[in-house]
Write a protein that holds these residues in place. Sequence first.
Motif, PDB file in Angstrom:
ATOM      1  N   ILE A  31      55.249  28.113  68.781  1.00 21.44           N
ATOM      2  CA  ILE A  31      55.058  27.996  67.332  1.00 21.44           C
ATOM      3  C   ILE A  31      55.992  26.968  66.703  1.00 21.44           C
ATOM      4  N   ALA A  32      57.292  27.139  66.906  1.00 19.39           N
ATOM      5  CA  ALA A  32      58.267  26.248  66.269  1.00 19.39           C
ATOM      6  C   ALA A  32      58.030  24.778  66.592  1.00 19.39           C
ATOM      7  N   PRO A  33      57.687  24.411  67.849  1.00 22.80           N
ATOM      8  CA  PRO A  33      57.462  22.987  68.139  1.00 22.80           C
ATOM      9  C   PRO A  33      56.334  22.375  67.312  1.00 22.80           C
ATOM     10  N   ILE A  34      55.255  23.130  67.076  1.00 29.51           N
ATOM     11  CA  ILE A  34      54.139  22.613  66.265  1.00 29.51           C
ATOM     12  C   ILE A  34      54.573  22.443  64.815  1.00 29.51           C
ATOM     13  N   LEU A  35      55.232  23.447  64.267  1.00 28.00           N
ATOM     14  CA  LEU A  35      55.661  23.374  62.863  1.00 28.00           C
ATOM     15  C   LEU A  35      56.683  22.260  62.662  1.00 28.00           C
ATOM     16  N   ALA A  36      57.595  22.101  63.609  1.00 29.88           N
ATOM     17  CA  ALA A  36      58.619  21.057  63.482  1.00 29.88           C
ATOM     18  C   ALA A  36      57.998  19.669  63.588  1.00 29.88           C
ATOM     19  N   ALA A  37      57.052  19.506  64.502  1.00 33.73           N
ATOM     20  CA  ALA A  37      56.396  18.201  64.661  1.00 33.73           C
ATOM     21  C   ALA A  37      55.637  17.798  63.409  1.00 33.73           C
ATOM     22  N   ALA A  38      55.179  18.783  62.637  1.00 34.75           N
ATOM     23  CA  ALA A  38      54.476  18.516  61.376  1.00 34.75           C
ATOM     24  C   ALA A  38      55.439  18.337  60.210  1.00 34.75           C
ATOM     25  N   ARG A  39      56.736  18.326  60.497  1.00 32.45           N
ATOM     26  CA  ARG A  39      57.794  18.126  59.509  1.00 32.45           C
ATOM     27  C   ARG A  39      57.866  19.256  58.482  1.00 32.45           C
ATOM     28  N   CYS A  40      57.452  20.455  58.895  1.00 36.85           N
ATOM     29  CA  CYS A  40      57.635  21.606  58.016  1.00 36.85           C
ATOM     30  C   CYS A  40      59.122  21.959  57.950  1.00 36.85           C
ATOM     31  N   GLU A  41      59.564  22.441  56.801  1.00 36.55           N
ATOM     32  CA  GLU A  41      60.937  22.916  56.651  1.00 36.55           C
ATOM     33  C   GLU A  41      60.970  24.392  57.035  1.00 36.55           C
ATOM     34  N   LEU A  42      61.769  24.743  58.051  1.00 34.00           N
ATOM     35  CA  LEU A  42      61.752  26.080  58.621  1.00 34.00           C
ATOM     36  C   LEU A  42      63.054  26.827  58.362  1.00 34.00           C
ATOM     37  N   ASP A  43      62.916  28.072  57.967  1.00 36.26           N
ATOM     38  CA  ASP A  43      64.047  28.981  57.824  1.00 36.26           C
ATOM     39  C   ASP A  43      63.665  30.262  58.549  1.00 36.26           C
ATOM     40  N   MET A  44      64.139  30.420  59.793  1.00 33.92           N
ATOM     41  CA  MET A  44      63.736  31.551  60.635  1.00 33.92           C
ATOM     42  C   MET A  44      64.725  32.700  60.524  1.00 33.92           C
ATOM     43  N   GLU A  45      64.186  33.909  60.448  1.00 31.88           N
ATOM     44  CA  GLU A  45      65.004  35.113  60.403  1.00 31.88           C
ATOM     45  C   GLU A  45      64.317  36.197  61.231  1.00 31.88           C
ATOM     46  N   LYS A  46      65.072  36.903  62.039  1.00 29.13           N
ATOM     47  CA  LYS A  46      64.536  38.029  62.800  1.00 29.13           C
ATOM     48  C   LYS A  46      64.594  39.291  61.948  1.00 29.13           C
ATOM     49  N   THR A  47      63.526  40.083  62.005  1.00 30.90           N
ATOM     50  CA  THR A  47      63.566  41.372  61.324  1.00 30.90           C
ATOM     51  C   THR A  47      64.395  42.335  62.170  1.00 30.90           C
ATOM     52  N   MET A  48      65.217  43.120  61.505  1.00 29.71           N
ATOM     53  CA  MET A  48      66.185  43.960  62.211  1.00 29.71           C
ATOM     54  C   MET A  48      65.823  45.441  62.195  1.00 29.71           C
ATOM     55  N   HIS A  49      64.957  45.861  61.280  1.00 32.44           N
ATOM     56  CA  HIS A  49      64.646  47.279  61.173  1.00 32.44           C
ATOM     57  C   HIS A  49      63.340  47.449  60.410  1.00 32.44           C
ATOM     58  N   ASN A  50      62.795  48.646  60.466  1.00 29.64           N
ATOM     59  CA  ASN A  50      61.578  48.959  59.725  1.00 29.64           C
ATOM     60  C   ASN A  50      61.833  48.769  58.227  1.00 29.64           C
ATOM     61  N   GLY A  51      60.961  48.045  57.559  1.00 24.37           N
ATOM     62  CA  GLY A  51      61.116  47.789  56.131  1.00 24.37           C
ATOM     63  C   GLY A  51      61.877  46.515  55.805  1.00 24.37           C
ATOM     64  N   HIS A  52      62.334  45.782  56.828  1.00 24.76           N
ATOM     65  CA  HIS A  52      63.082  44.541  56.576  1.00 24.76           C
ATOM     66  C   HIS A  52      62.221  43.519  55.834  1.00 24.76           C
ATOM     67  N   GLY A  53      60.925  43.475  56.169  1.00 30.68           N
ATOM     68  CA  GLY A  53      60.031  42.544  55.484  1.00 30.68           C
ATOM     69  C   GLY A  53      59.912  42.831  54.003  1.00 30.68           C
ATOM     70  N   ILE A  54      60.003  44.113  53.630  1.00 29.58           N
ATOM     71  CA  ILE A  54      59.986  44.480  52.204  1.00 29.58           C
ATOM     72  C   ILE A  54      61.210  43.883  51.510  1.00 29.58           C
ATOM     73  N   GLU A  55      62.361  44.007  52.146  1.00 32.26           N
ATOM     74  CA  GLU A  55      63.594  43.471  51.566  1.00 32.26           C
ATOM     75  C   GLU A  55      63.502  41.960  51.390  1.00 32.26           C
ATOM     76  N   VAL A  56      62.943  41.273  52.389  1.00 37.58           N
ATOM     77  CA  VAL A  56      62.808  39.818  52.296  1.00 37.58           C
ATOM     78  C   VAL A  56      61.902  39.442  51.131  1.00 37.58           C
ATOM     79  N   GLY A  57      60.775  40.135  50.994  1.00 38.32           N
ATOM     80  CA  GLY A  57      59.854  39.837  49.903  1.00 38.32           C
ATOM     81  C   GLY A  57      60.472  40.073  48.539  1.00 38.32           C
ATOM     82  N   GLN A  58      61.284  41.128  48.411  1.00 37.23           N
ATOM     83  CA  GLN A  58      61.918  41.444  47.134  1.00 37.23           C
ATOM     84  C   GLN A  58      62.950  40.398  46.724  1.00 37.23           C
ATOM     85  N   LYS A  59      63.685  39.881  47.698  1.00 39.30           N
ATOM     86  CA  LYS A  59      64.808  38.995  47.397  1.00 39.30           C
ATOM     87  C   LYS A  59      64.468  37.505  47.535  1.00 39.30           C
ATOM     88  N   LEU A  60      63.284  37.172  47.988  1.00 33.85           N
ATOM     89  CA  LEU A  60      62.927  35.781  48.293  1.00 33.85           C
ATOM     90  C   LEU A  60      63.025  34.877  47.065  1.00 33.85           C
TER      91      LEU A  60
END
Length: 512
Positions: A170-199
């Motif tokens: 995935i990352a090689p395709i996105l990088a080759a297209a010059r997308c700006e990437l900020d990758m984060e691993k989810t650490m626990h159930n509900g982490h995606g909710i926290e990201v959406g709230q604070k984004l």
Amino acid sequence: MASTEATNPFQDPSPGEIRAQGHDQAALAASAPQSTSPQQHASTTLDVGRNASLTLATDSLVIQGMNGGSTKDKEGKTTRSIPFYNILWAERSDSGDITIQYAHTVSKTVVRPAIISYSIDKPDSSAIEAWIQSLLDRAYGTSQRRKRIKVLVNPFGGQGGAVKMYHKHIAPILAAARCELDMEKTMHNGHGIEVGQKLDIDAYDVVACCSGDGIPHEVWNGLGKREDAARALVKIAVTQLPCGSGNALSLNFNGTNSPSLAALAVVKGLRTPLDLVSVTQGDKRTLSFLSQSVGIVAETDLGTENLRWMGSTRFTYGIVTRLLRQSVYPADIAVKVEHDNKAAVREVYRTEASKPGPHCDERELPPVNTGLPALRYGTVQDPLPESWTLVPHDHLGNFYAGNLAYMSADANFFPASLPSDGCLDLVRIRGDLKRTKAINTLLAVAEHKFFDMDHVDYQKVTAYRIIPRNQKDGYISIDGERIPFEPFQAEVHCGLGTVLSKSGHLFEAKGV
């Protein structure tokens, strides 16, 4: 299902092949300058050496005079062709070299970034820059270039390979297209909710979930909890880069469950409105993007968590075993119906599918601090709306309301579904079927015959209430997440959310 999996980047695709890919190549070509005179035609060709040239053809970049992996045309010249859809980026260096990055097809399910580069003997800066811009115009059409992407990688989903998939495919395709990437691993159930709230919704264009369908569900619910929920849900496109056991979001909008092909689809994706559904239970309000189910499908999904090692096969196994048991799930159901029979549903779908896709997202951005829309029909705790009637279903085999077409790679339960028609597609199957007929019902989903079966009721609805009965406990699934076995109510919000899609207005699925 349409996809780019059969695309050969070394062959100029025919119009039929372009349509089969599911993306609007005609729109891409229409957005770029076309050859209408000898002078204009000359501007589409860039000489890059004594015996080499790059030409912008109708659907592809045609390379002549290139060694390695090329073929010879009728005149004996070496040629190769790369579809514009596969072009990721092009630029000119300070020394005058021109470099083009593209997605090279390794197999039917894998693409990888590749580069072609030429040193130009007599660089004409203005001509080269104009040619590069024309190439990018044709490659991207109205799709946003260099998307700013917040990437969420769930290392725990599916079979646990998301991190490796991201870095390898995935990352090689996105990088080759010059997308700006900020990758984060989810650490626990509900982490995606926290990201959406604070984004910071002004810093990103896309949240891309390297996961199954659980992380997109969390992100949308996080965005929905904000004071500026309506604005955030329009500004931020939520996409899936398939790395889980359930990859419905990618199947419906990217046309594939291949991580690298999905990455390419996201690079070229068009902003598309998506209906979201408010589900109320008790005093809780949840946003649903995928489906709500009670009965066989819910029990199959949630009752096979211990079989995740089987991948998507666990869903098939779960349905077969429960069909053989002839399980029933009694409930009282009230529905706000918009199109109440298959003929009406088919007409709605065909009318919408016949329209040309929009070239851009035409919604106005909601004002700052605008939250979720008010509930038109109240919650499950309110009195039943006057026009609704609770109908008992003593032999209900399955209650399944879908917002997308595909629920899994081989399960197009909702072939008449549309991304933003303001309706859920509702399927009810009688539970008193003989075993042979029950098995044939399952097979009909994969064979695209499910819609026309006489014991399958198919409607388009805008809201409903369901009250399970005669059971102490059971499974209710909202986007694959289990909720308490209690009454709940759902209503649709037309075009509340945003995704990236290949067509701009349809699912990548065979319709009715």
